[in-house]
Scaffold this motif. Structure first.
Motif, PDB file in Angstrom:
ATOM      1  N   ARG A  76       0.726  -1.725  -0.726  1.00 50.58           N
ATOM      2  CA  ARG A  76      -0.125   0.146   0.064  1.00 50.58           C
ATOM      3  C   ARG A  76       0.640   1.219  -0.059  1.00 50.58           C
ATOM      4  NH1 ARG A  76      -3.901   2.612  -1.896  1.00 50.58           N
ATOM      5  NH2 ARG A  76      -5.158   4.040  -0.063  1.00 50.58           N
ATOM      6  N   CYS A  77       2.046   1.136   0.389  1.00 54.25           N
ATOM      7  CA  CYS A  77       2.846   2.814   1.070  1.00 54.25           C
ATOM      8  C   CYS A  77       3.388   2.573  -0.762  1.00 54.25           C
ATOM      9  CB  CYS A  77       4.155   2.322   1.398  1.00 54.25           C
ATOM     10  SG  CYS A  77       5.241   3.085   1.128  1.00 54.25           S
ATOM     11  N   VAL A  78       3.285   1.925  -1.683  1.00 52.20           N
ATOM     12  CA  VAL A  78       4.359   1.647  -2.740  1.00 52.20           C
ATOM     13  C   VAL A  78       3.305   2.059  -3.939  1.00 52.20           C
ATOM     14  CG1 VAL A  78       5.652   0.801  -4.785  1.00 52.20           C
ATOM     15  CG2 VAL A  78       5.730  -0.477  -2.206  1.00 52.20           C
ATOM     16  N   GLU A  79       1.625   2.257  -3.775  1.00 53.04           N
ATOM     17  CA  GLU A  79       0.879   2.110  -4.294  1.00 53.04           C
ATOM     18  C   GLU A  79       1.148   3.468  -4.081  1.00 53.04           C
ATOM     19  OE1 GLU A  79      -3.569   0.383  -4.942  1.00 53.04           O
ATOM     20  OE2 GLU A  79      -2.657   0.178  -3.323  1.00 53.04           O
ATOM     21  N   LEU A  80       0.313   3.800  -3.131  1.00 50.85           N
ATOM     22  CA  LEU A  80       0.395   5.376  -2.606  1.00 50.85           C
ATOM     23  C   LEU A  80       1.849   6.663  -3.493  1.00 50.85           C
ATOM     24  CD1 LEU A  80      -0.421   5.113   1.098  1.00 50.85           C
ATOM     25  CD2 LEU A  80      -2.634   6.120  -1.565  1.00 50.85           C
ATOM     26  N   LEU A  81       3.193   5.715  -2.913  1.00 52.63           N
ATOM     27  CA  LEU A  81       3.911   7.287  -3.790  1.00 52.63           C
ATOM     28  C   LEU A  81       4.655   7.196  -5.615  1.00 52.63           C
ATOM     29  CD1 LEU A  81       6.492   6.189  -0.968  1.00 52.63           C
ATOM     30  CD2 LEU A  81       4.265   7.925  -1.339  1.00 52.63           C
ATOM     31  N   GLU A  88       7.524  13.320 -10.304  1.00 51.52           N
ATOM     32  CA  GLU A  88       9.524  13.801  -9.978  1.00 51.52           C
ATOM     33  C   GLU A  88       9.286  13.807  -8.696  1.00 51.52           C
ATOM     34  OE1 GLU A  88      10.703  15.906 -13.069  1.00 51.52           O
ATOM     35  OE2 GLU A  88       9.758  15.477 -14.141  1.00 51.52           O
ATOM     36  N   ILE A  89       8.543  13.024  -7.966  1.00 51.91           N
ATOM     37  CA  ILE A  89       8.913  13.587  -5.955  1.00 51.91           C
ATOM     38  C   ILE A  89       9.147  12.162  -5.106  1.00 51.91           C
ATOM     39  CG2 ILE A  89       7.951  14.323  -4.349  1.00 51.91           C
ATOM     40  CD1 ILE A  89       5.760  16.332  -5.293  1.00 51.91           C
ATOM     41  N   GLU A  90      10.268  12.177  -4.889  1.00 53.85           N
ATOM     42  CA  GLU A  90      10.537  10.784  -4.384  1.00 53.85           C
ATOM     43  C   GLU A  90      11.258  11.085  -2.820  1.00 53.85           C
ATOM     44  OE1 GLU A  90      14.263  10.619  -6.791  1.00 53.85           O
ATOM     45  OE2 GLU A  90      13.396  10.203  -8.598  1.00 53.85           O
ATOM     46  N   PRO A  91       9.900  10.502  -2.549  1.00 56.07           N
ATOM     47  CA  PRO A  91      10.368  10.529  -1.085  1.00 56.07           C
ATOM     48  C   PRO A  91      10.899   9.609   0.398  1.00 56.07           C
ATOM     49  CG  PRO A  91       8.199   9.555  -1.354  1.00 56.07           C
ATOM     50  CD  PRO A  91       8.717   9.810  -2.780  1.00 56.07           C
ATOM     51  N   ILE A  92      10.955   7.904  -0.773  1.00 54.07           N
ATOM     52  CA  ILE A  92      11.472   7.264   0.301  1.00 54.07           C
ATOM     53  C   ILE A  92      12.929   6.193  -0.648  1.00 54.07           C
ATOM     54  CG2 ILE A  92      11.343   5.311   2.005  1.00 54.07           C
ATOM     55  CD1 ILE A  92       8.162   5.590   2.483  1.00 54.07           C
ATOM     56  N   PRO A  93      13.476   7.222  -0.451  1.00 51.54           N
ATOM     57  CA  PRO A  93      15.356   6.651  -1.262  1.00 51.54           C
ATOM     58  C   PRO A  93      14.836   5.636  -1.446  1.00 51.54           C
ATOM     59  CG  PRO A  93      15.343   8.171  -0.235  1.00 51.54           C
ATOM     60  CD  PRO A  93      14.350   8.668   0.927  1.00 51.54           C
ATOM     61  N   GLU A  94      15.299   4.084   0.107  1.00 46.69           N
ATOM     62  CA  GLU A  94      15.006   3.071   0.214  1.00 46.69           C
ATOM     63  C   GLU A  94      14.135   1.637  -0.857  1.00 46.69           C
ATOM     64  OE1 GLU A  94      14.296   4.489   2.770  1.00 46.69           O
ATOM     65  OE2 GLU A  94      14.367   4.084   4.728  1.00 46.69           O
ATOM     66  N   LEU A  96      12.411   3.639  -3.812  1.00 47.14           N
ATOM     67  CA  LEU A  96      12.762   4.075  -4.635  1.00 47.14           C
ATOM     68  C   LEU A  96      12.368   3.292  -5.856  1.00 47.14           C
ATOM     69  CD1 LEU A  96      12.294   6.623  -6.546  1.00 47.14           C
ATOM     70  CD2 LEU A  96      14.902   6.564  -6.440  1.00 47.14           C
ATOM     71  N   PRO A  97      13.814   1.963  -6.158  1.00 48.01           N
ATOM     72  CA  PRO A  97      13.365   0.787  -6.978  1.00 48.01           C
ATOM     73  C   PRO A  97      11.483   0.279  -6.885  1.00 48.01           C
ATOM     74  CG  PRO A  97      15.133   0.545  -5.637  1.00 48.01           C
ATOM     75  CD  PRO A  97      14.140   1.750  -4.649  1.00 48.01           C
ATOM     76  N   SER A  98      11.208  -0.316  -5.844  1.00 46.80           N
ATOM     77  CA  SER A  98      10.001  -0.368  -5.862  1.00 46.80           C
ATOM     78  C   SER A  98       8.567  -0.143  -6.585  1.00 46.80           C
ATOM     79  CB  SER A  98       9.048  -0.787  -4.462  1.00 46.80           C
ATOM     80  OG  SER A  98      10.473  -1.992  -3.642  1.00 46.80           O
ATOM     81  N   ILE A  99       9.160   1.087  -5.941  1.00 46.86           N
ATOM     82  CA  ILE A  99       7.811   2.578  -6.264  1.00 46.86           C
ATOM     83  C   ILE A  99       8.166   2.723  -7.992  1.00 46.86           C
ATOM     84  CG2 ILE A  99       7.548   5.068  -6.589  1.00 46.86           C
ATOM     85  CD1 ILE A  99       8.576   5.063  -2.979  1.00 46.86           C
ATOM     86  N   ALA A 100       9.604   2.638  -8.567  1.00 46.10           N
ATOM     87  CA  ALA A 100       9.873   2.912  -9.891  1.00 46.10           C
ATOM     88  C   ALA A 100       9.240   1.894 -10.836  1.00 46.10           C
ATOM     89  CB  ALA A 100      11.228   3.263 -10.326  1.00 46.10           C
ATOM     90  N   VAL A 101       9.454   0.000 -10.573  1.00 43.84           N
ATOM     91  CA  VAL A 101       8.216  -0.628 -11.557  1.00 43.84           C
ATOM     92  C   VAL A 101       6.884  -0.708 -11.077  1.00 43.84           C
ATOM     93  CG1 VAL A 101       8.282  -2.888 -10.263  1.00 43.84           C
ATOM     94  CG2 VAL A 101      10.594  -2.088 -10.374  1.00 43.84           C
ATOM     95  N   ALA A 102       6.211   0.044  -9.919  1.00 39.67           N
ATOM     96  CA  ALA A 102       5.217  -0.010  -9.872  1.00 39.67           C
ATOM     97  C   ALA A 102       4.932   0.854 -10.656  1.00 39.67           C
ATOM     98  CB  ALA A 102       4.250   0.225  -8.560  1.00 39.67           C
ATOM     99  N   SER A 103       5.242   2.088 -10.970  1.00 33.74           N
ATOM    100  CA  SER A 103       4.830   2.804 -11.576  1.00 33.74           C
ATOM    101  C   SER A 103       4.682   2.797 -13.554  1.00 33.74           C
ATOM    102  CB  SER A 103       6.010   4.351 -11.938  1.00 33.74           C
ATOM    103  OG  SER A 103       5.916   5.211 -10.056  1.00 33.74           O
TER     104      SER A 103
END
Length: 492
Positions: A76-81, A88-94, A96-103
């Motif tokens: 849920r965290c990744v989905e929200l971010l 172009e906002i990247e709040p939780i660096p650790e 970032l790879p998971s968020i990028a894949v989800a994007s």
């Protein structure tokens, strides 16, 4: 409670977690109610602060839960971010790879939309997004990384098309090359990626004239031929590259260009549905290839393939380019020992072309020349004077339709007028034939086969003129053209 109140409540809890330096407060029952209340406010008009705050709350809940029990909180965290990453906002660096894949899915949707829009600003934003995705995902992190590079390359190519910035083209080739190299290192390849790299190299070749790019692009597409099902082929890319290779062969006469063009144009036609209008152009290009190779090698198999291929593209054929190719093939087959039916078929195919096409069409003189050639061949076969006169008319109209007639067209008219003189004794036809053949020879390369044929015809014309006038000047000119050998003169 307003939307602002719901956001403020969650932000206060995040501030408490920061003060206490412990995520425990995120697991309180009240915290879950606050999260649900804020989640209801999310939507197209919600602020990024709402997504970031709720994402952080789920991140802290994940950290506070025992191992493996917080996976849903992390998801849920990744989905929200993801919306934050897209903005172009990247709040939780650790993360970032998971968020990028989800994007990737929404980023692909944005790319598809941008590809259809002639808007440089839109594609520039999409390029930035895909650069960030590729930069955020390590090569060994996710199996889709090479697909991400490929999509970045596609975005860069569209950017180049709109902005003509060479740096974008170079970057796209770099990305496509990395994809190709990674596939080769793993022992496999995706035909789509090879097509993308080949298309980019062809674009750079067209911009810079680099022969190396053309060679590399051809090698890539030859590699794809026969790899995977035909529906994975990209006939447009195959055709554009095959056509460029054919053009380079026609400019340089390099045999390797002809062979590559032939292989790639065959694959382009095989991958093109018969119902497509593009079939006509692709059949015509392949016929040009086959005709060129037949003229170089005399291999009858090329001629037979040309006839088979041309029949496939006859409908639709609005400009008659395929019909003319088929007629040309029949005439070549007749010249190499074919049957009278070849000549009749050539006449049948060409007669309607000169009537159908407007006289100001660029290809009309060539069609008229082909018709004249078919009529002339039938005259030589059957001796009908009507065919000879019709051939003279066709060749004359062909020449008159051009401001600067082609040497081949001048010479063809000259040869046919020589035959009229031989048949009827028309001295004016002989004089005109001499002038036309001289003009044709003067405009051609001395070592060309066609120039040699026209020189022979001119020599015979000059001998005929000598026999009529007993003037030695034509005889001396004929000897210079033909060399010291026996002529059919009255002094033999």
């Amino acid at each position: 409670m307003t939307d602002e109140d719901a956001l403020r409540t969650v932000q206060l809890r995040l501030a408490r977690i920061a003060r206490e330096r412990s995520p425990a407060a995120a697991l309180e029952r009240k915290a879950l109610k606050e999260a649900r209340r804020l989640a209801k406010t999310l939507g197209p008009t919600a602020s990024m602060d709402a997504y970031i705050s709720l994402g952080y709350l789920h991140w802290f809940r994940y950290q506070a839960l025992p191992e493996r029990r917080g996976d849903e909180e992390l998801r849920r965290c990744v989905e929200l971010l993801v919306p934050c990453f897209l903005a172009e906002i990247e709040p939780i660096p650790e993360l970032l790879p998971s968020i990028a894949v989800a994007s990737v899915t929404p980023a692909a949707d944005l790319l598809n939309q941008a590809l259809d829009l002639p808007n440089p600003e839109t594609i520039a934003a999409v390029i930035r997004l895909w650069r960030r995705i590729v930069a955020a995902v390590p090569d060994n992190y996710h199996e889709g990384q090479q697909n991400y590079r490929s999509l970045l390359g596609v975005a860069l190519m569209r950017g180049f098309e709109l902005q003509r910035d060479p740096a974008l083209l170079e970057e796209s080739i770099t990305q496509f090359t990395k994809v190709r190299d990674a596939a080769a290192a793993s022992g496999g390849s995706n035909p789509r990626h090879l097509y993308e790299l080949a298309s980019a190299l062809l674009t750079r070749h067209n911009a810079s004239g680099s022969e190396r790019d053309l060679t590399d692009a051809a090698a890539l597409l030859e590699q794809t031929v026969g790899v995977g099902p035909v529906e994975q082929a990209q006939p447009d890319v195959l055709f554009q590259l095959g056509l460029r290779l054919l053009q380079r062969f026609e400019q340089t006469q390099a045999r390797n260009r002809l062979d590559s063009a032939l292989a790639i144009l065959r694959a382009a036609l095989d991958a093109t549905p018969l119902a497509q209008q593009a079939t006509t152009d692709r059949v015509y290009a392949l016929c040009r290839c086959l005709a060129a190779r037949y003229e170089r090698t005399g291999d009858a198999r090329d001629l037979e393939e040309m006839i088979t291929v041309a029949r496939r593209g006859l409908v639709p054929d609005p400009e008659g380019i395929v019909a003319s190719s088929l007629a040309h093939a029949h005439l070549m087959r007749f010249s190499s020992g074919g049957q009278p039916a070849d000549v009749e078929e050539a006449v049948r195919l060409t007669a309607p072309l000169v009537e159908k096409l407007p006289h100001d069409t660029p290809g009309w003189p060539a069609q008229m020349h082909l018709w004249g050639s078919a009529l002339h061949a039938r005259y030589e076969l059957a001796g009908d004077l009507n065919d000879l006169n019709a051939a003279v008319t066709a060749f004359r109209r062909c020449v008159q339709a051009q401001t600067s007639p082609l040497p081949l067209h001048l010479g063809s008219l000259g040869q046919t007028l020589r035959h009229r003189f031989e048949r009827t004794g028309d001295g004016a036809a002989l004089d005109e034939a001499v002038d036309l053949l001289r003009d044709a020879i003067g405009a051609m390369a001395d070592d060309s086969t066609q120039a040699a044929t026209f020189r022979s015809s001119l020599g015979l014309c000059l001998l005929d003129r000598y026999e009529r006038t007993q003037d030695r000047v034509p005889l001396d000119d004929a000897i210079v053209l033909e060399g010291p050998r026996s002529f059919r003169t009255g002094t033999q």
